[in-house]
Design a protein around this motif. Sequence first.
Motif, PDB file in Angstrom:
ATOM      1  N   UNK A 158      40.556  49.704  23.900  1.00 14.99           N
ATOM      2  CA  UNK A 158      39.692  48.669  23.163  1.00 14.99           C
ATOM      3  C   UNK A 158      38.552  48.217  23.762  1.00 14.99           C
ATOM      4  N   UNK A 159      38.197  48.479  25.096  1.00  9.88           N
ATOM      5  CA  UNK A 159      37.358  48.026  25.742  1.00  9.88           C
ATOM      6  C   UNK A 159      37.091  46.341  25.655  1.00  9.88           C
ATOM      7  N   UNK A 160      38.287  45.919  26.164  1.00  5.78           N
ATOM      8  CA  UNK A 160      38.533  44.437  25.768  1.00  5.78           C
ATOM      9  C   UNK A 160      38.002  43.677  26.942  1.00  5.78           C
ATOM     10  N   UNK A 161      36.656  43.302  26.960  1.00  6.63           N
ATOM     11  CA  UNK A 161      36.100  42.951  28.244  1.00  6.63           C
ATOM     12  C   UNK A 161      36.758  41.558  28.584  1.00  6.63           C
ATOM     13  N   UNK A 162      37.163  40.529  27.768  1.00 11.59           N
ATOM     14  CA  UNK A 162      37.770  39.333  28.269  1.00 11.59           C
ATOM     15  C   UNK A 162      39.012  39.633  29.419  1.00 11.59           C
ATOM     16  N   UNK A 163      39.740  40.889  29.275  1.00 12.63           N
ATOM     17  CA  UNK A 163      40.551  40.964  30.058  1.00 12.63           C
ATOM     18  C   UNK A 163      40.298  41.729  31.540  1.00 12.63           C
ATOM     19  N   UNK A 164      38.947  41.871  31.649  1.00 13.14           N
ATOM     20  CA  UNK A 164      38.569  42.533  33.050  1.00 13.14           C
ATOM     21  C   UNK A 164      39.197  41.574  34.240  1.00 13.14           C
ATOM     22  N   UNK A 165      38.998  40.243  34.234  1.00 17.47           N
ATOM     23  CA  UNK A 165      39.482  39.636  35.427  1.00 17.47           C
ATOM     24  C   UNK A 165      40.783  39.762  35.542  1.00 17.47           C
ATOM     25  N   UNK A 196      29.470  44.694  38.881  1.00 12.12           N
ATOM     26  CA  UNK A 196      29.612  43.995  40.171  1.00 12.12           C
ATOM     27  C   UNK A 196      31.029  43.111  40.263  1.00 12.12           C
ATOM     28  N   UNK A 197      31.617  42.722  39.168  1.00  9.42           N
ATOM     29  CA  UNK A 197      33.014  42.032  39.206  1.00  9.42           C
ATOM     30  C   UNK A 197      33.990  42.751  39.243  1.00  9.42           C
ATOM     31  N   UNK A 198      34.118  43.991  39.044  1.00 11.60           N
ATOM     32  CA  UNK A 198      35.200  44.984  39.340  1.00 11.60           C
ATOM     33  C   UNK A 198      35.029  45.994  40.312  1.00 11.60           C
ATOM     34  N   UNK A 199      33.902  46.278  41.016  1.00 12.12           N
ATOM     35  CA  UNK A 199      33.607  47.211  41.914  1.00 12.12           C
ATOM     36  C   UNK A 199      34.441  46.817  43.352  1.00 12.12           C
ATOM     37  N   UNK A 200      34.770  45.596  43.696  1.00 13.73           N
ATOM     38  CA  UNK A 200      35.268  45.082  44.812  1.00 13.73           C
ATOM     39  C   UNK A 200      36.739  45.377  44.863  1.00 13.73           C
ATOM     40  N   UNK A 225      29.126  54.278  37.951  1.00 19.91           N
ATOM     41  CA  UNK A 225      27.857  54.512  38.748  1.00 19.91           C
ATOM     42  C   UNK A 225      27.734  53.421  39.765  1.00 19.91           C
ATOM     43  N   UNK A 226      28.719  52.966  40.153  1.00 23.19           N
ATOM     44  CA  UNK A 226      28.746  51.697  41.128  1.00 23.19           C
ATOM     45  C   UNK A 226      28.059  52.297  42.444  1.00 23.19           C
ATOM     46  N   UNK A 227      26.762  51.632  42.632  1.00 23.32           N
ATOM     47  CA  UNK A 227      25.848  52.044  43.844  1.00 23.32           C
ATOM     48  C   UNK A 227      26.492  51.439  45.021  1.00 23.32           C
ATOM     49  N   UNK A 228      26.929  50.286  44.838  1.00 22.83           N
ATOM     50  CA  UNK A 228      27.361  49.470  46.148  1.00 22.83           C
ATOM     51  C   UNK A 228      28.690  49.855  46.422  1.00 22.83           C
ATOM     52  N   UNK A 229      29.335  50.798  45.978  1.00 28.73           N
ATOM     53  CA  UNK A 229      30.550  51.255  46.342  1.00 28.73           C
ATOM     54  C   UNK A 229      30.540  52.481  47.219  1.00 28.73           C
ATOM     55  N   UNK A 230      29.075  52.878  47.716  1.00 29.27           N
ATOM     56  CA  UNK A 230      28.956  54.337  48.216  1.00 29.27           C
ATOM     57  C   UNK A 230      29.559  54.194  49.456  1.00 29.27           C
ATOM     58  N   UNK A 231      29.532  53.483  50.296  1.00 29.05           N
ATOM     59  CA  UNK A 231      30.204  53.452  51.634  1.00 29.05           C
ATOM     60  C   UNK A 231      31.861  53.447  51.570  1.00 29.05           C
ATOM     61  N   UNK A 232      32.374  52.792  50.423  1.00 31.25           N
ATOM     62  CA  UNK A 232      33.756  53.116  50.397  1.00 31.25           C
ATOM     63  C   UNK A 232      33.875  54.438  49.915  1.00 31.25           C
ATOM     64  N   UNK A 233      33.024  55.078  49.092  1.00 29.54           N
ATOM     65  CA  UNK A 233      33.496  56.296  48.423  1.00 29.54           C
ATOM     66  C   UNK A 233      33.100  57.515  49.570  1.00 29.54           C
TER      67      UNK A 233
END
Length: 325
Positions: A158-165, A196-200, A225-233
């Motif tokens: 459903x791509x239900x955004x409110x469920x992301x947290x 940004x809220x899910x990549x961590x 395409x989470x750029x900030x995850x490059x080091x972890x990848x």
Amino acid sequence: MTDLIDPEVQELLERLADADPGVRRVAVLDFADIEDAAVLPALAQLLRNDPDPTLRAEAARALAGWDEPAVVDALAAALSDTAEVSGAAAQALTELKDPRSGERLLAHAASPDAFISASALRALRELRVPAAATPAFAALQHADASVRREAVAVLGWLKHAPALPLLTRVVIADADTEVRRAAAGALGLAAPEQIASVQAALCESLQDAAWTVREEAASTLGKLRAMAAAAALRAAMEDDYWQVRLRAARALGRIADTQALPVLSQALIHPAGNLRKEAAIALGDIGDAAAVPVLQAAAADPDPEVRKAVRLSLQRLGAPAGVDR
């Protein structure tokens, strides 16, 4: 009234009501050849009331793919039948195609019975009924892991955004491996402003004890395409499982991480051909000419799929396929 019914259908209806269970069983099987909607009420009634559980299971299988309300209701009611019947009914419900049928399953998705709830949520998943988000969201707290897995899948479809947290907590903390894996995939529903809220949480999942969760987390980071995850990848390119490295390589290519050239170059000599192929593709995606020498060195790889990937990446980089010897 019977004059208006096709004689073949009328004969089938009479056999469905026969006192002999063997006759009724053959009639259920014959429905597959006729597939006339006029027979559906009788089949649904047989599913509800026939004394033979094996015959009820056959009826459930015969009703798969029919979206008529009476059929959907009978299949849903059969979820509380014996294991044989309920299993057939659960599978039949997954073949529904009309979202309006899904609306009839919403109450069952909130059932206190784990099997009924999980089966209804599984049927709702691909129907993408917006109202299914409510029972699915509540089911994320269910004690049974099978229900939680199906709830995550519904919210992802459903791509239900409110469920992301809540999904970001599930992917890290749920006790069930498959629930965490499903949540890692479902986090791919994040919109650009939500990455940004899910990549961590996804980066933390790259350290999960289960390699399937790590693999899914790497895949989702690439999709986002989470750029900030490059080091972890890049760190995931040292994973014990080549499947995780493959997804990490793909993600590094998608985010065009130029710092990944050393780890991707190393992957070009890994024993797993699939990983070598993905590393070659990623180096082409990144587009850094510094990758040309290592790609040229891989041009003679024993795997034809790897050689093809190398050749295409070298073409993208505007370089010849190999060096003169």
